[in-house]
Every structure is written in C-alpha cells, then in structure tokens.
Write a protein that holds these residues in place. Structure first.
Motif, PDB file in Angstrom:
ATOM      1  N   UNK A 367     -60.269 -19.531 -18.974  1.00  0.00           N
ATOM      2  CA  UNK A 367     -59.418 -19.212 -17.829  1.00  0.00           C
ATOM      3  C   UNK A 367     -58.313 -18.242 -18.225  1.00  0.00           C
ATOM      4  N   UNK A 368     -58.095 -17.239 -17.366  1.00  0.00           N
ATOM      5  CA  UNK A 368     -56.982 -16.311 -17.562  1.00  0.00           C
ATOM      6  C   UNK A 368     -55.765 -16.889 -16.855  1.00  0.00           C
ATOM      7  N   UNK A 369     -54.635 -16.879 -17.544  1.00  0.00           N
ATOM      8  CA  UNK A 369     -53.446 -17.554 -17.016  1.00  0.00           C
ATOM      9  C   UNK A 369     -52.213 -16.674 -17.170  1.00  0.00           C
ATOM     10  N   UNK A 370     -51.198 -17.016 -16.370  1.00  0.00           N
ATOM     11  CA  UNK A 370     -49.860 -16.449 -16.515  1.00  0.00           C
ATOM     12  C   UNK A 370     -48.950 -17.585 -16.962  1.00  0.00           C
ATOM     13  N   UNK A 371     -48.297 -17.409 -18.099  1.00  0.00           N
ATOM     14  CA  UNK A 371     -47.470 -18.466 -18.686  1.00  0.00           C
ATOM     15  C   UNK A 371     -46.002 -18.084 -18.524  1.00  0.00           C
ATOM     16  N   UNK A 398     -53.779 -19.109  -0.210  1.00  0.00           N
ATOM     17  CA  UNK A 398     -52.831 -18.007  -0.369  1.00  0.00           C
ATOM     18  C   UNK A 398     -51.572 -18.411  -1.126  1.00  0.00           C
ATOM     19  N   UNK A 399     -51.637 -19.527  -1.833  1.00  0.00           N
ATOM     20  CA  UNK A 399     -50.564 -19.945  -2.729  1.00  0.00           C
ATOM     21  C   UNK A 399     -51.087 -19.928  -4.157  1.00  0.00           C
ATOM     22  N   UNK A 400     -50.274 -19.446  -5.090  1.00  0.00           N
ATOM     23  CA  UNK A 400     -50.693 -19.412  -6.479  1.00  0.00           C
ATOM     24  C   UNK A 400     -50.884 -20.841  -6.976  1.00  0.00           C
ATOM     25  N   UNK A 401     -51.911 -21.053  -7.798  1.00  0.00           N
ATOM     26  CA  UNK A 401     -52.227 -22.391  -8.294  1.00  0.00           C
ATOM     27  C   UNK A 401     -51.509 -22.662  -9.611  1.00  0.00           C
ATOM     28  N   UNK A 402     -50.937 -23.856  -9.714  1.00  0.00           N
ATOM     29  CA  UNK A 402     -50.324 -24.298 -10.965  1.00  0.00           C
ATOM     30  C   UNK A 402     -51.375 -25.063 -11.764  1.00  0.00           C
ATOM     31  N   UNK A 416     -47.807 -23.025 -16.363  1.00  0.00           N
ATOM     32  CA  UNK A 416     -49.063 -22.279 -16.527  1.00  0.00           C
ATOM     33  C   UNK A 416     -49.714 -22.124 -15.155  1.00  0.00           C
ATOM     34  N   UNK A 417     -49.870 -20.883 -14.722  1.00  0.00           N
ATOM     35  CA  UNK A 417     -50.436 -20.573 -13.414  1.00  0.00           C
ATOM     36  C   UNK A 417     -51.756 -19.820 -13.565  1.00  0.00           C
ATOM     37  N   UNK A 418     -52.506 -19.777 -12.480  1.00  0.00           N
ATOM     38  CA  UNK A 418     -53.649 -18.879 -12.441  1.00  0.00           C
ATOM     39  C   UNK A 418     -53.145 -17.439 -12.579  1.00  0.00           C
ATOM     40  N   UNK A 419     -53.916 -16.606 -13.244  1.00  0.00           N
ATOM     41  CA  UNK A 419     -53.553 -15.201 -13.404  1.00  0.00           C
ATOM     42  C   UNK A 419     -54.036 -14.415 -12.192  1.00  0.00           C
ATOM     43  N   UNK A 420     -53.123 -13.696 -11.561  1.00  0.00           N
ATOM     44  CA  UNK A 420     -53.446 -12.866 -10.395  1.00  0.00           C
ATOM     45  C   UNK A 420     -53.306 -11.412 -10.847  1.00  0.00           C
ATOM     46  N   UNK A 421     -54.417 -10.656 -10.932  1.00  0.00           N
ATOM     47  CA  UNK A 421     -54.464  -9.439 -11.752  1.00  0.00           C
ATOM     48  C   UNK A 421     -53.920  -8.154 -11.140  1.00  0.00           C
ATOM     49  N   UNK A 657     -29.843  -2.806  -7.528  1.00  0.00           N
ATOM     50  CA  UNK A 657     -30.754  -1.997  -6.720  1.00  0.00           C
ATOM     51  C   UNK A 657     -31.984  -2.792  -6.380  1.00  0.00           C
ATOM     52  N   UNK A 658     -32.577  -3.407  -7.337  1.00  0.00           N
ATOM     53  CA  UNK A 658     -33.746  -4.249  -7.102  1.00  0.00           C
ATOM     54  C   UNK A 658     -33.853  -5.213  -8.260  1.00  0.00           C
ATOM     55  N   UNK A 659     -34.628  -6.264  -8.077  1.00  0.00           N
ATOM     56  CA  UNK A 659     -34.812  -7.253  -9.126  1.00  0.00           C
ATOM     57  C   UNK A 659     -36.171  -7.080  -9.744  1.00  0.00           C
ATOM     58  N   UNK A 660     -36.300  -7.449 -11.032  1.00  0.00           N
ATOM     59  CA  UNK A 660     -37.627  -7.349 -11.659  1.00  0.00           C
ATOM     60  C   UNK A 660     -38.619  -8.245 -10.954  1.00  0.00           C
ATOM     61  N   UNK A 661     -39.879  -7.857 -10.947  1.00  0.00           N
ATOM     62  CA  UNK A 661     -40.880  -8.698 -10.281  1.00  0.00           C
ATOM     63  C   UNK A 661     -40.953 -10.071 -10.923  1.00  0.00           C
ATOM     64  N   UNK A 662     -40.888 -11.117 -10.096  1.00  0.00           N
ATOM     65  CA  UNK A 662     -41.190 -12.463 -10.572  1.00  0.00           C
ATOM     66  C   UNK A 662     -42.690 -12.628 -10.466  1.00  0.00           C
ATOM     67  N   UNK A 663     -43.387 -12.469 -11.565  1.00  0.00           N
ATOM     68  CA  UNK A 663     -44.842 -12.428 -11.517  1.00  0.00           C
ATOM     69  C   UNK A 663     -45.394 -13.705 -10.957  1.00  0.00           C
ATOM     70  N   UNK A 664     -44.798 -14.820 -11.326  1.00  0.00           N
ATOM     71  CA  UNK A 664     -45.155 -16.093 -10.706  1.00  0.00           C
ATOM     72  C   UNK A 664     -43.890 -16.900 -10.542  1.00  0.00           C
TER      73      UNK A 664
END
Length: 664
Positions: A367-371, A398-402, A416-421, A657-664
């Motif tokens: 599984x590919x994940x975002x940590x 449509x919600x990211x999975x934990x 640890x979340x599912x990786x959304x590419x 100006x803007x905030x960094x992307x919160x990837x998850x």
C-alpha cells in the motif's frame, strides 16, 4: 486506565459476523471475471514513478487496462520504469496523467561507437506516439574526421580515431563523404546539443516528450472516468470503459449503469436474505463496540494529554507495537513507518502543514501511504487524538481514509493515510500543477459536487470540518475528490445551535460570524465552501496581498463583482465563459450559489445539503431540479444579489499570502 481488552462476551457477535461475512464472500464469488475488470484497472503501477494508470499496464495491471498492449511498463531495481518498443528500451522519466504525455529517454546506448552493428535508431513508431515539442537530429557515421574535426557537433569514433560522426543540419557539411549508417534521435525543442559527444549525450539524457493517445481517446477516457468507470481497451486496442457492474462500452452512464446480469441478481437476492439474519447481531455489535470505543478514546485522550510529548513508559497496550488493532484503529510501529518512508527521506516529503510534515511511503503489503509526522507539543497531540477519533468513525468515498497511527507511547506521533497521488485542487488551480486548459469546467463541477457530498456526510455525522479549503481537497489520478485534514474538526453536540471556541482556520476561508462572535456552526463550513466555489470559477488565490487592498480577500472581491454585474472580470478565461453559452450559464449559477454561501449572517446561507442539491441541478442543466431554480446572474437577476452588503474582511490585514498545502 480503562480496561481496553475485549471480554469473552464480545466474541459471540464477532464470530457470528465473521461467518456471515465468509458466507457472503463465497456467494459473491460467482460473479464473472468481467466484473473484476473495473477493479483490476483501478490498480496503479508504481516503480520510481508513482501510481501510474491508463494508458499503461504492467505489474498487477492486466494488458486490457492499457490503451495498447505494447504499453507495458517494466520495473527495474524497484526504482526505474521502462518500456520496451521493438528492440529499443526507454526509461520513463515523467508521466502527466492530465495530458497523457510522457517524457522518456533511450537507455543502454553508446553513440560514439560507429560500427553499424552498434548503431540503432532512436525514433519511435509514429503509429504509437506523437512527438511533442521535439526536434530531430540526424547523426552521420563513418565521416573522415579530418573534415569534421573543427565542428562543435562532431566526435571521433571509439574504434577508429581517424573516423568520426557528425550530427545536426546536413546542409552545413559534406555528408556524402560519410560512409557509415545514419540515424535520427530526438531531443527537446529547447535543447542545443552542441559540444561533441558530451553535449549530445547531455541533451539526449534529458529525454523527449510524446503524446501517448489520441484526442479522441483522451475524450473517451475522461467521459468514462466521470461516469465512474475505468479506462482500458480490447485485444485490437480499441477503447473500452469498464463499469463497476461489469458492463463495457464508451462510458458507464445509463443504460450501462443499470445493466445488471443474472449473476449479480443472485448475489443480491442471497445477500438480502443473509443480511436480514445478521441484522440483530450487527445492531448488538455496533452498540456494544461503540460504548467500548468511546471509553477507549477517552482513555487515550486523557493519558496522551497528560504527557506533552505523547510518550508514556508504562502502558496496558505494550503489545500494540506489534501492529495491533483496537476498535478499528490500527497501530503501526515507528520502525515500520521509518522503513516505509526510507527513514523520512527529505526527497519523499509531500508537504509541510500546520500540524506536521507529510511523507510518501510504501508499506510491506504494497500500500502507498502518506505519513503525517506530528510536531511535538500538547496542542498538536490534541489534534492527533481528535483526528484519530473522528476519522475512525467515517467512511465515505470522498473522504481520505485513515489506515492507522502510532500508539500513544510511541517514539513519535504519526498518522497514516491512503496516498492520493494527484496533488490538491489548489495545485491545479494556481499552484505547481496549474496549466491552462488542464482543469476544464466539467471537471471543476465534479470537484465541487464531490466536495459538497463529503461535507454533507460530515454534517450528517455531527462533524464540522472547520478547515475547508482547496489545499485540503486532494485529487486522485481520475480527478476524484478526497477531502482531508481533520485536525481542526469538531464533533458537534446533538441539538446544539453552535460551539463557542476561539476561531481557527485558514485566512481567506474563515466565517466572518465565527471570527467575530466565536460561534462555530455547520454554516461555517458553508462559508468556506463558498470561497472554494469562487476559486473554481476564477483560479485565483483565496488571499493575495498583491491585489488591491479591497480585493485581497477573494470573497470580498467576488461579492462586489457579482453585485456590480462584473463576474466576467474574475472568471478564468480558459473556461470558455465567453464562447460557450452552456458553460456561461453554469458558471453564473455557481457564482450565485457561492454568493449565497458567503453571506455575513449564517442564517442567510443555505445548508450543505441544499448546496449539493443546487450543484447537481446546475450540472444537469435543471433537468433534475426539484427545489431550486437556476438563475442567470449575468442579466437582470444581478439585482437580486444586492440585498445584503458584503461581509467584513477579518483576514485582509494578515501578512500571510497563502499556506502550504496540507497534504492530508
């Protein structure tokens, strides 16, 4: 510490459910192999390049998932993706899923060996690819080196220093004196390969770009994806759309969507009978499990917050370091996640949000994940517990999975979340992935509807997201939405009219009523979603200090433009607002809906359920509307939008100006 170990009286409903599930799986196994094509083609190919789908196959992806059976990706050393075309091997350096373009480079070639047996052509079959921003260079071998030695586009042959090769424009040389073979190679249009063999190799190593599939195939695949299908082809490389119910065609819209075969009817009939039998046991299990989960999460919260670093030296959950699962929460060890992320390699960093850094990882099971690696302070630990508690009870497409987290006594707190590419909506609108025309209006409408659907589900679950923004809306390779980042979310007490809490959120998206009165309601998410709608229409940042003072906040600027009948001044010109009447009508209607969401008073805003209904009506051009009328605010209806002054701008004086992307 609460007793967290399940007692023997839990085993009865669990055992009953287990055997019932096994029975249903056995019944479902009679479904045909064709029904699995949709599932199989949803599996990505990952090797160096991450999550590659259509038009490629390879690894666990069958050949029918590609646009052509020749488009097989091979994995070399678990880090390089290569494709074999005839006798030539190319390494794939980059793949753009939005444009279906690929950058690749020929491998294992030495261009200064001039013998005919060592020289092979670098060109690609034009029936498979079309070149993009590429220029051809002809290399002439077997030239007398005395004639070409003064040229910056020549080099001596390895096997005979008296002979050489010349490359470039043949008009400048007497190429008729070259007796060896000649080949064509491709380099990027902007590259100048002057400088002998070193310059040639340097230019060739940067690769060249090609279009993988035709415009017709691109359109077919897009329609297929938007109808909930996956793209593939038959044995003759003709496009097919594989639908979830097993049917095949050009898309999964009706009648394909309703075309159930007899095997599925058998499955559903038997399943209905079994489900009636397990209903009583399931109800008992859910009630009993929720009570224990509530006690467990309360115990975790209390003990974690007593320790500012989230580390306890004694615990009744010591065995959780082995990867245990308690009430749906899977515990990963620190070592597992360290290995999955290559020891938190900076090259794998996906983003740096407000609560911690996020890394790409790959688990042992593939599984590919975002940590998310949480920062160490008590506030972030509270967000950690809050996010675990909320996400373990949510299940929506449509919600990211934990997938899980580290236990509370771990060396570090990680989620640890599912990786959304495919990055965030912000990336595609005005960030690093933004390119004119790559996010057309129908995809933006789909993004709006899927995001609204996720928020409706949250509100129905008594949850306020509290940080709705385009940086928290992730996209997969099919441009489907995954709403993420629940660190600020709040469980909403039943029958409460609001929650009194200090305002938190992102500048440009914060509900002005919440900002002024500290009253958090589900209408606060509605306001933030209104800003998202305006971003989808305009492709502009929610906050931009480079704009004029009264236009720093996008919401303020949009309201004034709408009220003055000047919406066209902020619409992204690539959307076809001026040339396509249907697109113009839809954009006008979405802008009017956004205007209603952005009202200062929460009572003047629609609910998220009403917003979702309206968006679906707009997309269907009013054919399915039951509650709302679609207004064209570009004409006389603009007067209807002038009844309330624009909301105050609580964030306009902020430096951010803007905030960094919160990837998850």
């Amino acid at each position: 510490m609460a007793n967290l170990v399940m007692q023997d009286d839990d085993n009865a409903p669990m055992t009953f459910l287990f055997y019932a599930s096994i029975f249903l799986v056995l019944v479902a196994s009679i479904s045909s192999q064709e029904e699995n094509k949709h599932h199989e083609c949803s599996k990505p190919f990952s090797c160096g390049l991450l999550s590659i789908y259509y038009p490629f196959w390879g690894g666990s992806r069958p050949s029918y998932c590609a646009s052509n059976h020749l488009f097989k990706l091979n994995c070399e050393g678990n880090q390089n993706s290569t494709i074999q075309l005839g006798s030539a091997t190319f390494q794939v350096l980059h793949f753009d899923p939005a444009q279906y373009t690929v950058k690749m480079v020929r491998t294992r070639l030495v261009y200064d060996n001039c013998s005919s047996s060592a020289v092979t052509n670098n060109s690609v079959d034009s029936n498979l690819f079309s070149y993009l921003n590429v220029k051809n260079i002809t290399i002439y071998y077997g030239c007398p080196y005395s004639l070409i030695s003064n040229s910056t586009r020549s080099f001596p042959c390895k096997e005979d220093g008296h002979m050489g090769a010349f490359y470039g424009d043949p008009a400048t040389m007497k190429v008729q004196d070259c007796e060896g073979p000649r080949i064509e190679v491709q380099v990027g249009q902007e590259l100048d390969p002057a400088g002998g063999i070193e310059g040639l190799n340097q230019a060739l190593s940067k690769g060249f770009e090609v279009h993988l599939i035709s415009e017709a195939q691109v359109q077919h695949c897009l329609e297929c994806i938007l109808s909930n299908g996956t793209c593939g082809a038959n044995d003759d490389s003709q496009f097919l759309c594989f639908c979830p119910n097993g049917s095949e065609g050009l898309d999964c819209s009706p009648p394909h969507r309703d075309k159930w075969n007899w095997k599925r009817k058998v499955v559903i009939g038997v399943g209905a009978a079994v489900m009636s039998a397990i209903a009583v046991g399931l109800g008992f299990y859910i009630y009993y499990g929720r009570q224990k989960k509530k006690n467990y999460l309360h115990a975790v919260t209390s003990s974690v917050l007593r320790n500012s670093k989230g580390i306890l030296h004694s615990s009744s959950l010591e065995d959780s370091e082995k990867g245990s699962k308690y009430f749906g929460v899977h515990f990963f060890t620190y070592g597992e996640l360290e290995e999955a992320t290559n020891f938190f390699d900076p090259k794998r960093e996906l983003g740096d949000g407000g609560f911690g850094k996020v890394y790409f990882g790959k688990l042992h099971d593939g599984r590919l994940v975002a940590v998310k690696r949480m920062y160490e302070n008590s506030l972030k630990i509270e967000q950690f517990v809050n996010e675990v508690e909320i996400l373990t009870g949510l299940h929506h497409q449509n919600l990211v999975s934990l997938y899980g987290c580290t236990p509370r006594h771990s060396r570090e707190l990680m989620l640890v979340y599912e990786y959304v590419p495919n990055g965030t909506v912000a990336d595609h609108l005005h960030g690093q992935r933004a390119k004119p025309g790559t996010l057309p209006w129908h995809i933006r409408m789909n993004i709006a509807i899927e995001t609204a659907s996720a928020l409706v589900y949250l509100h129905a679950s008594d949850i306020i997201h509290r940080d709705v923004k385009t940086n928290n809306i992730l996209l997969d390779n099919h441009f489907s939405v995954k709403v993420a980042d629940f660190g600020l979310s709040r469980l909403f007490p039943t029958h409460a009219t609001h929650i009194s809490t200090a305002p938190q959120g992102t500048p440009g998206y914060v509900d002005p009523e919440y900002h002024e009165y500290y009253h958090l309601t589900d209408k606060s998410d509605v306001y933030s979603f209104g800003v998202v709608l305006i971003e989808l229409v305009s492709s502009m940042h929610a906050v931009d200090i480079s704009r004029r003072r009264h236009e720093i906040n996008l919401s303020n600027m949009a309201i004034k433009k709408i009220q003055s009948g000047a919406l066209h001044e902020i619409v992204d010109p690539t959307l076809g607002f001026d040339s396509d009447f249907k697109v113009r009508k839809m954009i006008n209607a979405v802008a009017e809906l956004a205007f209603q969401c952005l009202q200062s008073s929460k009572d003047a805003r629609p609910s998220m359920a009403e917003v979702l209904d309206r968006l679906e009506d707009i997309r269907s051009d009013g054919k399915c509307k039951s509650k709302h009328e679609v207004l064209d605010i570009s004409e006389d209806d603009s007067a209807l939008l002038k009844n309330e002054p624009p909301p105050p701008s609580p964030d306009s004086n902020l430096v951010t100006i803007s905030t960094p992307p919160n990837v998850v």
